[in-house]
Design an enzyme around this catalytic site. Structure first.
Site, mmCIF file in Angstrom:
data_model
loop_
_atom_site.group_PDB
_atom_site.id
_atom_site.type_symbol
_atom_site.label_atom_id
_atom_site.label_comp_id
_atom_site.label_asym_id
_atom_site.label_seq_id
_atom_site.Cartn_x
_atom_site.Cartn_y
_atom_site.Cartn_z
ATOM 1 N N LYS A 81 24.035 58.767 12.503
ATOM 2 C CA LYS A 81 25.427 58.982 12.092
ATOM 3 C C LYS A 81 25.576 59.053 10.575
ATOM 4 C CE LYS A 81 27.003 54.132 12.378
ATOM 5 N NZ LYS A 81 27.495 53.939 11.013
ATOM 6 N N ASP A 82 24.551 58.627 9.826
ATOM 7 C CA ASP A 82 24.578 58.729 8.365
ATOM 8 C C ASP A 82 24.078 60.076 7.857
ATOM 9 O OD1 ASP A 82 25.515 56.139 8.119
ATOM 10 O OD2 ASP A 82 23.521 55.262 7.861
ATOM 11 N N THR A 125 37.887 48.538 8.016
ATOM 12 C CA THR A 125 36.947 49.613 8.305
ATOM 13 C C THR A 125 37.055 50.646 7.194
ATOM 14 O OG1 THR A 125 36.270 51.392 9.811
ATOM 15 C CG2 THR A 125 38.615 50.866 9.760
ATOM 16 N N SER A 127 35.790 53.676 7.801
ATOM 17 C CA SER A 127 35.644 54.916 8.556
ATOM 18 C C SER A 127 37.018 55.507 8.863
ATOM 19 C CB SER A 127 34.894 54.639 9.863
ATOM 20 O OG SER A 127 35.095 55.680 10.798
ATOM 21 N N ARG A 129 37.483 57.894 10.852
ATOM 22 C CA ARG A 129 37.474 58.095 12.301
ATOM 23 C C ARG A 129 37.993 56.857 13.021
ATOM 24 N NH1 ARG A 129 34.198 55.965 15.983
ATOM 25 N NH2 ARG A 129 32.856 55.109 14.362
ATOM 26 N N ARG A 130 37.493 55.681 12.640
ATOM 27 C CA ARG A 130 37.956 54.443 13.263
ATOM 28 C C ARG A 130 39.409 54.153 12.891
ATOM 29 N NH1 ARG A 130 32.330 51.452 11.696
ATOM 30 N NH2 ARG A 130 31.187 51.873 13.633
ATOM 31 N N ARG A 147 33.382 47.477 2.779
ATOM 32 C CA ARG A 147 32.038 48.014 2.592
ATOM 33 C C ARG A 147 31.033 46.876 2.639
ATOM 34 N NH1 ARG A 147 30.875 52.389 -0.327
ATOM 35 N NH2 ARG A 147 28.806 51.994 0.515
ATOM 36 N N ARG A 153 30.002 42.086 5.944
ATOM 37 C CA ARG A 153 31.303 42.357 6.573
ATOM 38 C C ARG A 153 31.740 41.187 7.456
ATOM 39 N NH1 ARG A 153 31.664 48.870 7.735
ATOM 40 N NH2 ARG A 153 30.308 49.503 6.027
ATOM 41 N N CYS A 240 32.411 62.423 6.120
ATOM 42 C CA CYS A 240 33.149 61.164 5.977
ATOM 43 C C CYS A 240 34.553 61.393 5.434
ATOM 44 C CB CYS A 240 32.395 60.202 5.046
ATOM 45 S SG CYS A 240 31.024 59.367 5.850
#
Length: 302
Positions: A81-82, A125, A127, A129-130, A147, A153, A240
């Site tokens: 995913k990176d 988060t 992200s 997307r999240r 981050r 986290r 991203c």
């Protein structure tokens, strides 16, 4: 005895994943000598801003890919995913081992689920997307960027800086931290990132010896599923910077691909499914379908 060097980030998770790949290769090729080379990426250094603002996914792979091109290492282990949708000329994904759990999960200080979290609670988060999918479900929550590696986290959550955070289940499983999970989020409610739960072993395209060695740990079903996901991501021009999600399942010689494009606020969500025998064609077709249904307008606004 062939001596191989695996390039990896130095985080606990990255080292765990690279050591797992090393063990899998040695299981099939016990005559090899394999060492790990820790490489610090820009993504490991820049921790005070969200990825979307400082270059996106490539932040975690560029230095490692340069080491591959310079022949300082023989292969590299990444979280798929990176990986950006397009790779540098001369490099390929040599194999994709069997996938871990693809889901996201919810961690809260009080063990509350996403539904139980009080209005105004702060969810961490970085992200988009999240963020988009959380706000689509719970627009009364506040999403703030976070981050750092998994341990960092979780420490921020315990220190009270957030009421909850969202992480990938795969990372917690690999680090034996599943006891921290308050709730597993279904792929129906939280569609994962393209390639989530899968590892990508990158190598030089011309290094046929390495490619042959890697073929022993390639998983056909995972490979076809993520090919569809990455074709979707590339066609949608996702990164991203954009709230894009995709999840494929390969069964009975067909891939079922679910894709999503959303606004960062979660107010606009375009979602669809495509099924077919050619993973790349399925990914491109789904991207085109979502663009025609309104994703193009959402992406233009982000």
């Amino acid at each position: 005895m062939r001596e191989l060097v695996i390039g990896t980030r130095k985080s606990h998770l990255a080292m765990t994943q690279s050591n797992w790949v090393r063990s899998q290769l040695l299981e099939h090729h016990p005559y090899l000598s394999i060492e790990l080379e820790k490489i610090i990426t820009k993504g490991d250094k820049v921790l005070d801003v969200t990825l979307s603002k400082v270059g996106g996914k490539g932040l975690f792979v560029k230095e490692i890919e340069q080491a591959l091109l310079d022949e300082q290492i023989d292969l590299a282990v990444h979280s798929l995913k990176d990986m950006p949708a397009e790779l540098p000329t001369g490099l390929i994904i040599g194999c994709v081992p069997i996938r871990e759990d693809v889901r996201d999960c919810f961690l809260s200080r009080d063990g509350l689920t996403l539904e139980e979290l009080p209005t105004g609670s702060v969810v961490g988060t970085s992200s988009l997307r999240r963020q988009a999918q959380i706000l689509a479900i719970r627009p009364d929550l506040v999403v703030e960027p976070i981050r750092g590696n998994i341990d960092t986290r979780i420490a921020k959550l315990r220190d009270g800086k957030f009421d909850a955070i969202i992480l990938a289940v795969s990372g917690l499983k690999r680090l034996n931290l599943c006891d921290e999970i308050s709730e597993y989020l279904s792929t129906a409610s939280m569609l994962p990132a393209v390639g989530q739960g899968a590892l990508a072993i990158e190598c030089r395209e011309e290094d046929h010896e390495i490619r042959k060695l890697l073929s022993a740990i390639h998983d056909h079903a995972t490979g076809n599923a993520v090919r569809a996901e990455r074709a979707f991501l590339q066609a949608i021009e996702g990164s991203c910077h954009l709230p894009v999600a995709g999840f494929g399942v390969w069964e009975n010689n067909k891939v079922q691909l679910t894709g999503l494009v959303a606004s960062p606020t979660g107010k606009s969500v375009i979602k669809g499914i495509e099924i077919g025998t050619d993973p790349v064609a399925v990914g491109k077709k789904l991207a085109q379908k979502l663009m025609e249904q309104g994703a193009k307008e959402i992406l233009a606004m982000v």
